[in-house]
Each structure stands twice: as structure tokens, then as C-alpha cells.
Design a protein around this motif. Structure first.
Motif, PDB file in Angstrom:
ATOM      1  N   LYS A   1      -5.155  -2.023   8.097  1.00 56.79           N
ATOM      2  CA  LYS A   1      -4.400  -3.071   8.788  1.00 56.79           C
ATOM      3  C   LYS A   1      -3.137  -2.513   9.442  1.00 56.79           C
ATOM      4  O   LYS A   1      -2.765  -2.938  10.530  1.00 56.79           O
ATOM      5  CB  LYS A   1      -4.078  -4.238   7.857  1.00 56.79           C
ATOM      6  N   PHE A   2      -2.496  -1.531   8.824  1.00 53.70           N
ATOM      7  CA  PHE A   2      -1.310  -0.911   9.416  1.00 53.70           C
ATOM      8  C   PHE A   2      -1.688  -0.072  10.638  1.00 53.70           C
ATOM      9  O   PHE A   2      -0.969  -0.051  11.627  1.00 53.70           O
ATOM     10  CB  PHE A   2      -0.569  -0.047   8.394  1.00 53.70           C
ATOM     11  N   ARG A   3      -2.824   0.606  10.543  1.00 53.07           N
ATOM     12  CA  ARG A   3      -3.292   1.412  11.673  1.00 53.07           C
ATOM     13  C   ARG A   3      -3.601   0.524  12.870  1.00 53.07           C
ATOM     14  O   ARG A   3      -3.165   0.805  13.997  1.00 53.07           O
ATOM     15  CB  ARG A   3      -4.546   2.211  11.278  1.00 53.07           C
TER      16      ARG A   3
ATOM     17  N   THR B   1       1.693  13.271  -1.630  1.00 52.30           N
ATOM     18  CA  THR B   1       1.941  13.947  -0.359  1.00 52.30           C
ATOM     19  C   THR B   1       1.123  13.306   0.756  1.00 52.30           C
ATOM     20  O   THR B   1       1.628  13.055   1.852  1.00 52.30           O
ATOM     21  CB  THR B   1       1.606  15.448  -0.463  1.00 52.30           C
ATOM     22  N   THR B   2      -0.129  13.012   0.470  1.00 50.96           N
ATOM     23  CA  THR B   2      -0.988  12.369   1.462  1.00 50.96           C
ATOM     24  C   THR B   2      -0.494  10.964   1.772  1.00 50.96           C
ATOM     25  O   THR B   2      -0.488  10.542   2.933  1.00 50.96           O
ATOM     26  CB  THR B   2      -2.448  12.322   0.966  1.00 50.96           C
ATOM     27  N   LEU B   3      -0.067  10.223   0.761  1.00 53.64           N
ATOM     28  CA  LEU B   3       0.492   8.886   0.992  1.00 53.64           C
ATOM     29  C   LEU B   3       1.730   8.966   1.868  1.00 53.64           C
ATOM     30  O   LEU B   3       1.931   8.131   2.759  1.00 53.64           O
ATOM     31  CB  LEU B   3       0.829   8.201  -0.333  1.00 53.64           C
ATOM     32  N   ASP B   4       2.550   9.970   1.630  1.00 52.89           N
ATOM     33  CA  ASP B   4       3.749  10.158   2.445  1.00 52.89           C
ATOM     34  C   ASP B   4       3.370  10.455   3.897  1.00 52.89           C
ATOM     35  O   ASP B   4       3.959   9.892   4.818  1.00 52.89           O
ATOM     36  CB  ASP B   4       4.609  11.281   1.872  1.00 52.89           C
TER      37      ASP B   4
ATOM     38  N   THR C   1       4.223   7.993   7.030  1.00 55.34           N
ATOM     39  CA  THR C   1       4.955   8.530   8.176  1.00 55.34           C
ATOM     40  C   THR C   1       4.162   8.333   9.463  1.00 55.34           C
ATOM     41  O   THR C   1       4.703   7.909  10.479  1.00 55.34           O
ATOM     42  CB  THR C   1       5.278  10.023   7.965  1.00 55.34           C
ATOM     43  N   ALA C   2       2.866   8.611   9.411  1.00 61.16           N
ATOM     44  CA  ALA C   2       2.004   8.461  10.588  1.00 61.16           C
ATOM     45  C   ALA C   2       1.949   7.019  11.067  1.00 61.16           C
ATOM     46  O   ALA C   2       1.846   6.750  12.257  1.00 61.16           O
ATOM     47  CB  ALA C   2       0.596   8.958  10.264  1.00 61.16           C
ATOM     48  N   LEU C   3       2.043   6.086  10.118  1.00 62.67           N
ATOM     49  CA  LEU C   3       1.931   4.664  10.450  1.00 62.67           C
ATOM     50  C   LEU C   3       3.290   3.969  10.579  1.00 62.67           C
ATOM     51  O   LEU C   3       3.342   2.767  10.828  1.00 62.67           O
ATOM     52  CB  LEU C   3       1.088   3.958   9.387  1.00 62.67           C
ATOM     53  N   CYS C   4       4.358   4.724  10.370  1.00 66.58           N
ATOM     54  CA  CYS C   4       5.735   4.184  10.447  1.00 66.58           C
ATOM     55  C   CYS C   4       5.958   3.026   9.475  1.00 66.58           C
ATOM     56  O   CYS C   4       6.516   1.980   9.824  1.00 66.58           O
ATOM     57  CB  CYS C   4       6.076   3.762  11.874  1.00 66.58           C
ATOM     58  N   VAL C   5       5.489   3.229   8.242  1.00 66.00           N
ATOM     59  CA  VAL C   5       5.705   2.254   7.171  1.00 66.00           C
ATOM     60  C   VAL C   5       6.196   3.004   5.938  1.00 66.00           C
ATOM     61  O   VAL C   5       6.199   4.232   5.901  1.00 66.00           O
ATOM     62  CB  VAL C   5       4.414   1.467   6.835  1.00 66.00           C
ATOM     63  N   LYS C   6       6.565   2.259   4.929  1.00 66.17           N
ATOM     64  CA  LYS C   6       6.989   2.863   3.660  1.00 66.17           C
ATOM     65  C   LYS C   6       5.772   3.027   2.752  1.00 66.17           C
ATOM     66  O   LYS C   6       4.813   2.246   2.835  1.00 66.17           O
ATOM     67  CB  LYS C   6       8.020   1.980   2.974  1.00 66.17           C
ATOM     68  N   ILE C   7       5.825   4.027   1.896  1.00 72.62           N
ATOM     69  CA  ILE C   7       4.736   4.244   0.941  1.00 72.62           C
ATOM     70  C   ILE C   7       4.486   2.981   0.139  1.00 72.62           C
ATOM     71  O   ILE C   7       3.335   2.602  -0.099  1.00 72.62           O
ATOM     72  CB  ILE C   7       5.032   5.440   0.006  1.00 72.62           C
ATOM     73  N   ALA C   8       5.539   2.301  -0.263  1.00 71.32           N
ATOM     74  CA  ALA C   8       5.392   1.080  -1.056  1.00 71.32           C
ATOM     75  C   ALA C   8       4.544   0.036  -0.337  1.00 71.32           C
ATOM     76  O   ALA C   8       3.766  -0.680  -0.965  1.00 71.32           O
ATOM     77  CB  ALA C   8       6.763   0.510  -1.403  1.00 71.32           C
ATOM     78  N   GLU C   9       4.676  -0.040   0.980  1.00 72.37           N
ATOM     79  CA  GLU C   9       3.877  -0.998   1.744  1.00 72.37           C
ATOM     80  C   GLU C   9       2.391  -0.653   1.660  1.00 72.37           C
ATOM     81  O   GLU C   9       1.551  -1.551   1.551  1.00 72.37           O
ATOM     82  CB  GLU C   9       4.319  -1.027   3.204  1.00 72.37           C
ATOM     83  N   LEU C  10       2.075   0.624   1.729  1.00 71.94           N
ATOM     84  CA  LEU C  10       0.679   1.045   1.595  1.00 71.94           C
ATOM     85  C   LEU C  10       0.140   0.700   0.213  1.00 71.94           C
ATOM     86  O   LEU C  10      -0.991   0.234   0.079  1.00 71.94           O
ATOM     87  CB  LEU C  10       0.531   2.545   1.845  1.00 71.94           C
ATOM     88  N   LEU C  11       0.947   0.918  -0.805  1.00 72.96           N
ATOM     89  CA  LEU C  11       0.501   0.640  -2.173  1.00 72.96           C
ATOM     90  C   LEU C  11       0.355  -0.852  -2.413  1.00 72.96           C
ATOM     91  O   LEU C  11      -0.599  -1.277  -3.056  1.00 72.96           O
ATOM     92  CB  LEU C  11       1.473   1.257  -3.176  1.00 72.96           C
ATOM     93  N   GLU C  12       1.276  -1.646  -1.899  1.00 72.96           N
ATOM     94  CA  GLU C  12       1.172  -3.101  -2.049  1.00 72.96           C
ATOM     95  C   GLU C  12      -0.058  -3.617  -1.334  1.00 72.96           C
ATOM     96  O   GLU C  12      -0.767  -4.480  -1.859  1.00 72.96           O
ATOM     97  CB  GLU C  12       2.421  -3.785  -1.488  1.00 72.96           C
TER      98      GLU C  12
END
Length: 62
Positions: free
Chosen positions: A3-5, A39-42, A46-57
Motif C-alpha cells: 500500500k505504501f508503494r 536493515t532491510t526494513l530500514d 527509506t525507499a518508500l519515505c515512511v518510518k519503519i514503525a509504519e511498515l510494522l503497523e
């Protein structure tokens, strides 16, 4: 992650280039068949211009 992509208007190929991985790896992340390291999450965040926490949520609420 998908969804972020899509919200960023990026293809899997574009995200892969930004992350320094193959497109198939991005596909695996989106389908939940890959277990990314911090590292991959980071790199993904970064690639998606979001915070890691957003990906995890987002992974808790598909």
C-alpha cells in the motif's frame, strides 16, 4: 508495504532499485513470504519515505 508503494506511485522494480535488491525480493516482502532483517526494513522504509514503525503497523493490519 504494497500500500505504501502504490501510494508513492512506485513499481516493484523502482523500490527494488532504491533498496538495492532484486524485484523478486520486493515481491516476496509484499506477499509475506520473506522475513526482512532490520536493515532491510530500514531500506524499505527509506525507499518508500515512511518510518519503519509504519511498515510494522501496516503488517499487523493487512
Amino acid at each position: 508495504m504494497r500500500k505504501f508503494r502504490i501510494a508513492a506511485g512506485l513499481s516493484q522494480d523502482q523500490v527494488a532499485v532504491r533498496m538495492g535488491v532484486e524485484q523478486t525480493y520486493v515481491s516476496g516482502l509484499e506477499r509475506g513470504i520473506r522475513n526482512p532483517t532490520l536493515t532491510t526494513l530500514d531500506r524499505a522504509a527509506t525507499a518508500l519515505c515512511v518510518k519503519i514503525a509504519e511498515l510494522l503497523e501496516a503488517s499487523d493490519n493487512p
